[in-house]
Design a protein around this motif. Structure first.
Motif, PDB file in Angstrom:
ATOM      1  N   ILE A 393       0.816  -1.197   0.024  1.00 59.69           N
ATOM      2  CA  ILE A 393       0.033  -0.026  -0.056  1.00 59.69           C
ATOM      3  C   ILE A 393       0.934   1.409   0.102  1.00 59.69           C
ATOM      4  O   ILE A 393       0.262   2.296   0.059  1.00 59.69           O
ATOM      5  CB  ILE A 393      -0.940   0.121   1.301  1.00 59.69           C
ATOM      6  N   SER A 394       1.996   1.233  -0.176  1.00 60.92           N
ATOM      7  CA  SER A 394       3.156   2.508   0.024  1.00 60.92           C
ATOM      8  C   SER A 394       2.813   3.424  -1.152  1.00 60.92           C
ATOM      9  O   SER A 394       3.340   4.581  -0.983  1.00 60.92           O
ATOM     10  CB  SER A 394       4.497   1.809   0.055  1.00 60.92           C
ATOM     11  N   ALA A 395       2.121   3.043  -2.189  1.00 60.17           N
ATOM     12  CA  ALA A 395       1.898   4.046  -3.085  1.00 60.17           C
ATOM     13  C   ALA A 395       0.311   4.539  -3.110  1.00 60.17           C
ATOM     14  O   ALA A 395      -0.089   5.504  -3.863  1.00 60.17           O
ATOM     15  CB  ALA A 395       2.139   3.456  -4.611  1.00 60.17           C
ATOM     16  N   VAL A 396      -0.363   3.970  -2.088  1.00 59.06           N
ATOM     17  CA  VAL A 396      -1.515   4.568  -1.947  1.00 59.06           C
ATOM     18  C   VAL A 396      -1.818   5.779  -1.383  1.00 59.06           C
ATOM     19  O   VAL A 396      -1.089   6.244  -0.530  1.00 59.06           O
ATOM     20  CB  VAL A 396      -2.424   3.345  -1.178  1.00 59.06           C
ATOM     21  N   ARG A 397      -2.543   6.801  -1.972  1.00 59.56           N
ATOM     22  CA  ARG A 397      -2.614   8.108  -1.587  1.00 59.56           C
ATOM     23  C   ARG A 397      -4.067   8.693  -1.187  1.00 59.56           C
ATOM     24  O   ARG A 397      -4.500   9.793  -0.622  1.00 59.56           O
ATOM     25  CB  ARG A 397      -2.162   9.259  -2.530  1.00 59.56           C
TER      26      ARG A 397
END
Ligand code: IMP
Length: 437
Positions: A393-397
Motif C-alpha cells: 500500500i506504499s503508493a496509495v494516497r
C-alpha cells in the motif's frame, strides 16, 4: 460552505512509547505554520525525516528547520547538550539546510558531561541490581544525560542555563560547583574533561549560539499576538511522561501535551488542536512493561520492515500489537482532537492483525490503562484478531484506494480509540500519507 478556519496552534504528540513518526507529521504540517517548537526532553528524542530519499536525523533541533522561512524554537523545557546542538547545526548546514530560523531559549537547561556520565553510571549500576533482584533490567535510558540534567534543574544550585553560557564569571562558578557535586568516580574519570575545559568549551559554544538566544516565552506570545501559527513538537511520548507514563520506566520530562504550557512558557489556553501520533502497532525501547509485546519471529519481521532500531541509540525496538487500552488513555490524557496512524504499510502480509482491547489482571478484566509499571507488568492483554491485507500500500494516497481490510482496521481503531483519524502513513517519505478527514 466556507472552509473551517485552521487552528492557530497545533501540538503533535506521541501517543505510545515514542518513535511513532512524529517528525514526519511535523514536517508535513510545518509549511502551514510559522514556528515549530520543542518544549521537552533533549537529545534522547530522535526524529527521522525523509525528503526525496534524503534522510535527516534530528535530536534537538525541531523538525521545522527543513523549511528556511520557519522559526525552529527550542523552548525553556528542553535540556540542551551544547556539543550535540552544534553538531546538528553543522550537519544540517553541510547538507545545504539554512539554519537561520533556529532559536534557543535563554532558560533552557544545559546537559553537561557530568550528567551524561552520571546517567551511564546509574544505568550500569541499576542494570546489575535490577537483574539480580527482578530480572527486568534497568530503566534503559538513552544515556544522553536527560535524567541527571532535569534532576539538576530541580536541585538548582549547580544548574546551568543557556543564558549562563554568555556569562563567563558565573559560568565558571557553576561548572566548578557541578564538578564538586559530581560523584568522585566521575570527577576523577580521565575521560571527563576538566572543569576549566568544560567551561572554555561552553563559553566558545555560547558565543556561536549568541545570536540565536532569546526569551522564547515572550517570542511565542508575540508570534501569537501577531496571528502567527505555532506547531508544538513533542519529544518522546505520552507513555514516557514522568508523571503519567509507565513510571519509573519513563523519561524525566512531561512528554505528553501536558508539558507544553510549562515547557514553552505559554498558557494552556494557547493550544488549540492536539494531534496524537500512533503506529499501526506498538514499539518500546528500553525497559518496562509492554503488555502486547510479541515474543516470536513476527517481532523480527515487523522490526525489519519498519526499520525499528533507535534513531538515538541504534537499539532494536521491542515490538507489540496495537494496544487500544493505552491509546484510549493517551487520547484522554492529552485531550486529543485527532489521531494519525503511521506505518500502516508495515502490516501488509500479516494475517490476522491483532489488537488489544482490554487487560486481564488477576482474573479481572479492565479497560483502563495502568500507568504504574508494577501494576501494568501483571496485565495480560485481551487480544482480538482482525483480518489482514496482503497488498503493497506504499503508493496509495487516498482512503478509497486502500484494501478493504486496511480500511476496516483504520475504522476499528478510530471507533475504539475515542478520537477520529485524520491521517494514515504508508511509508517514510513526506508524500506517503493519506488524508482521512
Ligand atoms: P531517557 O529519556 O534517556 O532518560 O530514557 C528513559 C526511557 O525513555 C528509556 O526507556 C528510553 O529508551 C525512552 N526514551 C526516551 N526518549 C525516547 C524517544 O524519543 N523514543 C523512544 N524511547 C525514548
Amino acid at each position: 460552505m466556507p472552509k473551517a478556519k485552521k487552528p492557530q496552534s497545533t501540538a503533535v504528540i506521541g501517543a505510545q512509547w515514542g518513535d511513532e513518526g512524529k517528525g514526519k507529521i511535523v514536517d508535513r504540517l510545518a509549511p502551514e505554520h510559522d514556528a515549530v517548537i520543542r518544549y521537552n526532553g533533549g537529545a534522547n528524542a530522535g526524529h527521522t525525516i525523509v525528503v526525496q530519499g534524503k534522510r535527516f536525523s534530528l535530536h534537538l533541533v525541531p523538525s521545522g528547520i527543513l523549511y528556511p522561512d520557519k522559526k525552529a524554537i527550542i523552548a525553556n523545557g528542553v535540556v540542551v547538550d551544547p556539543d550535540q546542538l552544534l553538531k546538528e547545526i553543522d550537519n544540517l548546514e553541510a547538507q545545504g539546510i539554512d539554519t537561520a530560523g533556529l532559536i534557543l531559549s535563554d532558560r533552557a537547561h544545559i546537559v553537561t558531561p557530568y550528567h551524561k556520565a552520571e546517567d551511564a553510571r546509574r544505568e550500569t549500576l541499576l542494570a546489575r541490581e535490577f537483574n539480580e533482584q527482578e530480572a527486568t533490567g534497568g530503566i534503559g535510558t538513552t544515556r544522553r544525560g536527560i535524567g541527571p540534567a532535569y534532576a539538576e534543574k530541580a536541585h538548582r544550585a549547580a544548574a546551568i542555563r543557556v543564558a549562563d553560557l554568555l556569562r563567563p564569571a558565573e559560568l565558571k562558578q557553576l561548572v566548578s560547583r557541578a564538578a564538586q557535586l559530581a560523584s568522585p568516580e566521575i570527577r576523577e574519570d580521565p575521560d571527563i574533561p576538566s572543569p576549566e575545559a568544560i567551561c572554555d568549551r561552553f563559553i566558545e559554544i555560547g558565543e556561536i549560539l549568541r545570536p540565536r538566544i532569546t526569551d522564547t516565552s515572550y517570542l511565542l506570545h508575540d508570534l501569537q499576538r501577531a496571528g502567527k501559527r505555532l506547531l508544538f513538537e513533542g519529544g518522546n511520548a505520552t507513555l514516557l511522561d514522568v508523571d503519567h507514563g509507565t513510571y519509573p520506566y519513563v523519561t524525566s520530562s512531561n512528554s505528553s501535551a501536558l508539558g507544553i504550557p510549562a515547557g514553552a512558557g505559554i498558557s494552556p489556553k494557547a493550544i488549540h488542536n492536539i494531534l496524537a501520533i500512533c503506529k499501526a502497532y506498538c514499539t518500546r525501547v528500553g525497559g518496562g512493561p509492554f503488555p502486547t509485546e510479541i515474543q516470536d519471529d513476527l517481532a523480527t519481521t515487523i522490526r525489519e520492515r519498519g526499520r525499528e532500531f533507535g534513531t538515538t541509540t541504534g537499539r532494536p525496538r521491542r515490538i507489540g500489537w496495537l494496544d487500544l487500552v493505552a491509546l484510549r488513555y493517551a487520547v484522554m490524557l492529552n485531550g486529543v482532537d485527532s489521531l494519525c496512524m503511521t506505518m500502516l504499510d508495515v502490516l501488509s502480509g500479516i494475517d490476522p492483525i491483532k489488537v488489544c482491547i482490554a487487560y486481564e489482571i488477576d482474573g479481572n478484566r479492565t479497560e483502563r490503562f495502568l500507568p504504574d509499571a508494577r501494576s501494568l507488568a501483571r496485565a495480560k492483554p485481551v487480544l482480538i484478531s482482525l483480518p489482514g491485507f496482503t497488498e503493497d500500500i506504499s503508493a496509495v494516497r487516498s482512503l478509497d484506494d486502500l484494501p478493504s481490510n486496511a480500511r476496516h482496521y483504520l475504522s476499528y481503531v478510530e471507533e475504539h480509540a475515542g478520537a477520529p483519524l485524520s491521517l494514515a502513513g504508508v511509508g517514510p517519505d513526506r508524500e506517503q500519507t493519506i488524508e482521512i478527514h
